[in-house]
Design a protein around this motif. Structure first.
Motif, short mmCIF file in Angstrom:
data_model
loop_
_atom_site.label_atom_id
_atom_site.label_comp_id
_atom_site.label_asym_id
_atom_site.label_seq_id
_atom_site.Cartn_x
_atom_site.Cartn_y
_atom_site.Cartn_z
N GLN A 1 41.73 47.98 45.26
CA GLN A 1 41.73 48.72 43.68
C GLN A 1 40.41 48.19 43.30
OE1 GLN A 1 45.29 48.61 41.59
NE2 GLN A 1 46.42 48.08 43.48
N GLN A 2 40.12 46.85 43.18
CA GLN A 2 39.02 46.77 42.41
C GLN A 2 37.70 47.28 43.09
OE1 GLN A 2 37.16 42.88 43.44
NE2 GLN A 2 36.41 42.39 41.24
N ASN A 3 37.73 47.41 44.35
CA ASN A 3 36.50 47.91 45.10
C ASN A 3 36.43 49.37 44.87
OD1 ASN A 3 36.53 45.37 46.14
ND2 ASN A 3 36.77 45.96 48.29
N ALA A 4 37.35 50.13 44.51
CA ALA A 4 37.12 51.62 44.21
C ALA A 4 36.19 51.70 42.93
CB ALA A 4 38.60 52.09 43.84
N LEU A 5 36.52 50.88 41.85
CA LEU A 5 35.82 50.67 40.63
C LEU A 5 34.34 50.23 40.94
CD1 LEU A 5 36.02 50.74 37.62
CD2 LEU A 5 36.32 48.21 37.82
N ILE A 6 34.16 49.45 41.55
CA ILE A 6 32.75 48.61 41.85
C ILE A 6 31.95 49.44 42.86
CG2 ILE A 6 31.43 46.62 42.68
CD1 ILE A 6 33.84 45.01 41.84
N ALA B 1 32.65 46.24 36.80
CA ALA B 1 31.34 46.04 37.60
C ALA B 1 30.29 45.43 36.96
CB ALA B 1 31.03 47.85 37.78
N THR B 2 29.21 45.49 37.37
CA THR B 2 27.98 44.89 36.89
C THR B 2 26.85 45.37 37.33
OG1 THR B 2 27.00 42.63 36.24
CG2 THR B 2 27.89 42.82 38.39
N GLU B 3 25.76 45.33 36.70
CA GLU B 3 24.36 45.59 37.53
C GLU B 3 23.54 44.38 38.04
OE1 GLU B 3 21.47 45.63 33.48
OE2 GLU B 3 22.53 47.31 33.96
N GLY B 4 23.74 43.41 37.37
CA GLY B 4 23.09 42.23 37.84
C GLY B 4 23.96 41.02 38.32
N VAL B 5 23.48 40.23 39.03
CA VAL B 5 24.05 39.02 39.78
C VAL B 5 23.05 37.81 39.61
CG1 VAL B 5 25.07 37.82 41.73
CG2 VAL B 5 25.32 40.42 41.61
N ASP B 6 23.61 36.82 38.71
CA ASP B 6 22.77 35.69 38.23
C ASP B 6 22.52 34.29 39.25
OD1 ASP B 6 21.93 36.70 35.47
OD2 ASP B 6 24.01 37.18 35.62
#
Lengths: 67, 197
Positions: free
Chosen positions: A45-50, B52-57
């Protein structure tokens, strides 16, 4: 288990009195979901978003480059 | 997910997403050249946070310009490019000046890895109490959960950061050392006060 039930008992999220409290209540609900489901189930479920965010970002570059 | 506090190990059977695959790919290059520890928002995402995120630190341990050249060369071979500059000397100067540099897959700025050298004591300490997250396809070193919570709650402090901390607190409440979070809070606040002067 479909993720909405824990030990055959459905769990409910308490609505917040304002936006921030509601967001925090969802985080608690989601954490409980994670703790009571297989990693593969919640991560799907999380992966669908990401994945959608990342793939959309990649597509924007491709579309821009094609002009 | 199982957290073994004594072994400083979290075992996760999660299905990897595109962000996880990006992180594992860059880590495989970084760890050949220096030590790294992953910090901030991606920790909460790795542990299931639904955002989600655009950057990973990342913090990486300080390396020389020559060592950085080798790291940069390998990153380029693996298809990464730097968003800040092209020449190794210019990129290294940013790092040396205390700035973050960002790498992404060539032509695709999101997601990107934001990399910096540690500056403050608390930055260096992130290397000493790190824990490992073991995934199906690799291992990722992250700062301790208590440090992550303290940094989010008492240094960054935005709604998003407080929510990232809350997610980890809710997941691992029974295994967290909240006295350590309190100690780290004081350290962070003292450090912030000193840097202000």
């Amino acid at each position: 288990m479909n993720g909405k039930e824990i030990n055959n008992k459905r769990i409910f999220m308490k609505p917040g009195k304002n936006n921030q409290e509601d967001r925090e209540n969802f985080i608690k609900y989601w954490a409980e979901f994670i703790n009571n489901n297989e990693d593969e189930e919640w991560s799907k479920q999380q992966n669908a978003l990401i994945n959608s965010q990342i793939r959309n970002a990649g597509e924007k570059v491709t579309i821009k480059d094609s002009y | 997910m199982e957290y073994n506090k004594e072994k400083k190990l979290i075992k996760s059977g999660r299905t990897l997403n595109d962000l996880d695959k990006f992180v594992l790919k860059i880590i495989r290059v970084l760890e050949k050249h220096t030590e790294y520890v992953l910090i901030s928002g991606y920790i909460s995402i790795l542990l299931g946070r639904a955002r989600a995120t655009e950057g990973v630190d990342f913090f990486i341990k300080r390396i020389s310009l020559e060592e950085f050249r080798e790291l940069y060369e390998e990153l380029q071979k693996e298809g990464f490019w730097c968003l800040n500059a092209e020449k190794a000397e210019s990129i290294y100067k940013y790092l040396d000046d205390g700035c973050s540099i960002r790498f992404s897959k060539e032509g695709i700025p999101v997601p990107n890895a934001e990399i910096k050298f540690p500056k403050k004591k608390s930055d260096y300490d992130a290397f000493t109490d790190n824990i490992t997250v073991e995934l199906k396809d690799g291992r990722i070193k992250i700062s301790s959960l208590e440090r992550h919570i303290a940094f989010k709650r008492y240094y960054l402090k935005s709604d998003k950061d407080n929510e990232d901390a809350l997610h980890v607190e809710e997941l691992f409440r029974e295994k967290l050392d909240f006295d350590k979070v309190k100690r780290l809070k004081e350290e962070i606040e003292n450090e912030w006060e000193r840097n202000k002067q």
